[in-house]
Motif scaffolding. Structure first.
Motif, short mmCIF file in Angstrom:
data_model
loop_
_atom_site.label_atom_id
_atom_site.label_comp_id
_atom_site.label_asym_id
_atom_site.label_seq_id
_atom_site.Cartn_x
_atom_site.Cartn_y
_atom_site.Cartn_z
N GLY A 242 12.79 -57.54 -53.12
CA GLY A 242 13.53 -56.31 -53.42
C GLY A 242 12.70 -55.06 -53.38
O GLY A 242 13.23 -53.94 -53.45
N SER A 243 11.38 -55.19 -53.25
CA SER A 243 10.50 -54.01 -53.29
C SER A 243 10.72 -53.09 -52.08
O SER A 243 10.63 -51.87 -52.21
CB SER A 243 9.04 -54.43 -53.37
N TYR A 244 11.01 -53.66 -50.92
CA TYR A 244 11.19 -52.84 -49.71
C TYR A 244 12.37 -51.88 -49.87
O TYR A 244 12.24 -50.68 -49.64
CB TYR A 244 11.39 -53.73 -48.48
N ASP A 245 13.52 -52.41 -50.28
CA ASP A 245 14.72 -51.57 -50.39
C ASP A 245 14.51 -50.46 -51.42
O ASP A 245 14.94 -49.32 -51.21
CB ASP A 245 15.92 -52.43 -50.79
N LYS A 246 13.85 -50.78 -52.52
CA LYS A 246 13.60 -49.76 -53.55
C LYS A 246 12.68 -48.66 -53.03
O LYS A 246 12.90 -47.47 -53.29
CB LYS A 246 12.99 -50.42 -54.78
N THR A 247 11.65 -49.05 -52.29
CA THR A 247 10.71 -48.06 -51.76
C THR A 247 11.39 -47.16 -50.72
O THR A 247 11.23 -45.93 -50.74
CB THR A 247 9.49 -48.76 -51.14
N ILE A 248 12.15 -47.76 -49.81
CA ILE A 248 12.84 -46.98 -48.80
C ILE A 248 13.86 -46.04 -49.44
O ILE A 248 13.99 -44.86 -49.04
CB ILE A 248 13.54 -47.91 -47.78
N THR A 249 14.58 -46.52 -50.45
CA THR A 249 15.55 -45.67 -51.15
C THR A 249 14.85 -44.47 -51.79
O THR A 249 15.35 -43.34 -51.74
CB THR A 249 16.28 -46.48 -52.24
N SER A 250 13.67 -44.71 -52.37
CA SER A 250 12.92 -43.61 -53.00
C SER A 250 12.48 -42.58 -51.96
O SER A 250 12.51 -41.37 -52.23
CB SER A 250 11.70 -44.17 -53.72
N ILE A 251 12.06 -43.03 -50.79
CA ILE A 251 11.67 -42.10 -49.72
C ILE A 251 12.85 -41.22 -49.34
O ILE A 251 12.73 -39.99 -49.24
CB ILE A 251 11.13 -42.87 -48.50
N HIS A 252 14.01 -41.83 -49.13
CA HIS A 252 15.21 -41.07 -48.79
C HIS A 252 15.58 -40.09 -49.90
O HIS A 252 15.93 -38.93 -49.62
CB HIS A 252 16.38 -42.02 -48.53
N SER A 253 15.51 -40.54 -51.14
CA SER A 253 15.90 -39.68 -52.27
C SER A 253 14.97 -38.48 -52.40
O SER A 253 15.42 -37.36 -52.69
CB SER A 253 15.88 -40.49 -53.57
N ALA A 254 13.68 -38.70 -52.20
CA ALA A 254 12.71 -37.59 -52.29
C ALA A 254 12.93 -36.59 -51.16
O ALA A 254 12.92 -35.37 -51.39
CB ALA A 254 11.30 -38.14 -52.25
N LEU A 255 13.11 -37.10 -49.95
CA LEU A 255 13.32 -36.20 -48.82
C LEU A 255 14.62 -35.41 -48.96
O LEU A 255 14.70 -34.25 -48.53
CB LEU A 255 13.35 -37.02 -47.52
N LYS A 256 15.60 -36.01 -49.57
CA LYS A 256 16.90 -35.36 -49.74
C LYS A 256 16.80 -34.08 -50.55
O LYS A 256 17.53 -33.11 -50.32
CB LYS A 256 17.88 -36.33 -50.41
N ILE A 257 15.86 -34.05 -51.52
CA ILE A 257 15.69 -32.83 -52.32
C ILE A 257 14.41 -32.08 -51.93
O ILE A 257 13.87 -31.30 -52.70
CB ILE A 257 15.72 -33.15 -53.82
#
Length: 438
Positions: A242-257
């Motif tokens: 599950g670490s991959y999905d969490k890391t990718i989600t965090s990258i998207h969330s950071a870039l979004k703001i």
């Protein structure tokens, strides 16, 4: 940025004339001749380029820099069939130097002693919720829950002291720094108040949430995240489902703001097929800063390099490809160790070390001493000031100021922590000017 050293050598082109004329040549103020035992190199400290020159070229330029008439050099050396004028004209064309009708003084760029400190890693937690098999710190799976830790006030004092010493760049690391979220917030606010211009948190990205991202955004905090491949590869490295999905989600969330995200991809043998595709994917989603590095032979990374001849081979220096060398880089290399002299790493327990990748050398501890006192110790200054001018073989090499020295790599190949021993992963012979392959 990488550059290939450019060869500018005197070849056997017949000279049409040699007259005893007053003709002088000097390298420009931003260009420096560095002599090796056999050959030489011209360093352009504005463009960062380094030009390799052979023995005759080195001797010619050395004489010119001392004010010798070009034609006097020709007669003194009894050199025939060498078109020295064309060679020097080539240097002028490349804006490395110029001709003069009389001996002139060129006021060179001053090579000033660099600041005592440019960058600090602060490890606020040695606990990590992952257990990456290459980790240089051997963290993982919450094994150090009862970790000894310096207090928040001690870390605040450290930040205040290094700021007053001129440091403006700070990175908070772990373990996983977000395992001590309240401490991280407090130290970021203190860093922001002091005036640090670069504040970054290096995280695995698995426990970032909207609240902490908003906090980062409001305090101009940058994020660095490691990712090792797509899902199967990444989770094989982190040993955490599950670490991959969490890391990718965090990258998207950071870039979004619009939080700047820097991604480090560590090449470690088993993920090489994913690397190029991963870079394309990251660029597509909006990551602009991507660095591909080779796993360092430190901590659990030693096993990775030991078990992969192809990885070890990437650390072998068999041709003249080095990083660019600008004025500040040249000064660093002249006055000390290219890494140790500008950085320090503070462990969670307060130990002061020169390198985040290695646990061998400890300068002192901020719970018992001021950081300024630690950095002024003779033992500390001796290590941070250890330049390649003090290393066997390197001191006789013309490339010594554009060659980065990584301590864990040196220790791995030399099987020694002696900084003065020639690096066994370098295959250049400065006494013959020849590159070897084995």
């Amino acid at each position: 940025m990488k550059l290939s050293l450019k060869a500018l050598n005197l070849r056997g082109i017949k000279t049409r004339f040699i007259h005893k004329l007053p003709l002088f040549f000097k390298l420009n103020e931003d260009c420096f001749l560095v002599s090796g035992s056999k050959n030489g190199a011209i360093y352009n400290l504005i463009s960062g380029e380094v030009f390799s020159i052979n023995n005759i070229s080195r001797n010619l330029l050395s004489a010119c820099e001392k004010g010798l008439n070009v034609f006097d050099f020709i007669l003194d050396q009894e050199i025939k069939n060498k078109d020295l004028i064309d060679f020097l004209s080539l240097l002028r064309k490349k804006k490395l130097g110029n001709f003069f009708s009389s001996d002139v003084s060129i006021y060179k760029l001053k090579i000033k002693k660099p600041p005592i400190l440019e960058f600090v890693w602060v490890e606020i937690s040695s606990v990590c919720n992952l257990s990456c098999f290459h980790c240089c710190g051997e963290f993982g799976f919450l094994a150090n829950t009862d970790e000894p830790s310096a207090s928040t006030s001690v870390f605040k004092k450290l930040l205040t002291d290094v700021y007053h010493m001129g440091c403006r760049r700070i990175q908070f690391i772990g373990g996983e720094p977000l395992m001590r979220r309240s401490v991280l917030r407090e130290l970021i606010l203190h860093s922001k108040k002091l005036g640090f211009t670069f504040i970054e948190v290096f995280t695995n990205g698995t426990i970032l949430d909207e609240n902490i991202l908003r906090f980062f955004k409001s305090n101009d905090v940058k994020i660095a995240i490691s990712i090792y491949g797509f899902k199967a590869i990444h989770e094989n490295v982190t040993r955490t489902t599950g670490s991959y999905d969490k890391t990718i989600t965090s990258i998207h969330s950071a870039l979004k703001i619009n939080i700047p995200v820097r991604v480090a991809i560590i090449s470690m043998g088993n993920n090489e097929e994913d690397v190029d595709k991963l870079v394309l994917y990251l660029k597509k989603v909006g990551v602009h800063q991507i660095k591909i590095d080779i796993v360092r032979p430190a901590g659990r990374g030693v096993v990775c390099v030991n078990n992969s001849p192809s990885l070890a081979n990437k650390y072998l220096i068999k041709k003249p490809i080095f990083t660019s060398c600008f004025l500040k880089d040249f000064a660093r290399a002249r006055y000390g160790h290219t890494c140790f002299s500008k950085n320090i790493y503070i462990s969670n327990s307060g130990d002061v070390r020169p390198c985040v990748m290695d646990q061998d050398i400890i300068f002192g501890n901020i719970q018992r001493e001021k950081i300024s006192d630690i950095l002024q110790k003779k033992s500390t200054k001796d290590i941070r000031g250890f330049s390649k001018d003090m290393v066997e073989k390197c001191k006789d090499c013309e490339f010594r100021y554009c060659c980065f020295g990584c301590y864990p790599v040196l220790k791995f190949f030399n099987n020694s922590n002696d900084l003065s021993v020639e690096p066994k992963n370098c295959f250049y012979n400065p006494y013959t000017g020849i590159w070897g392959t084995t």
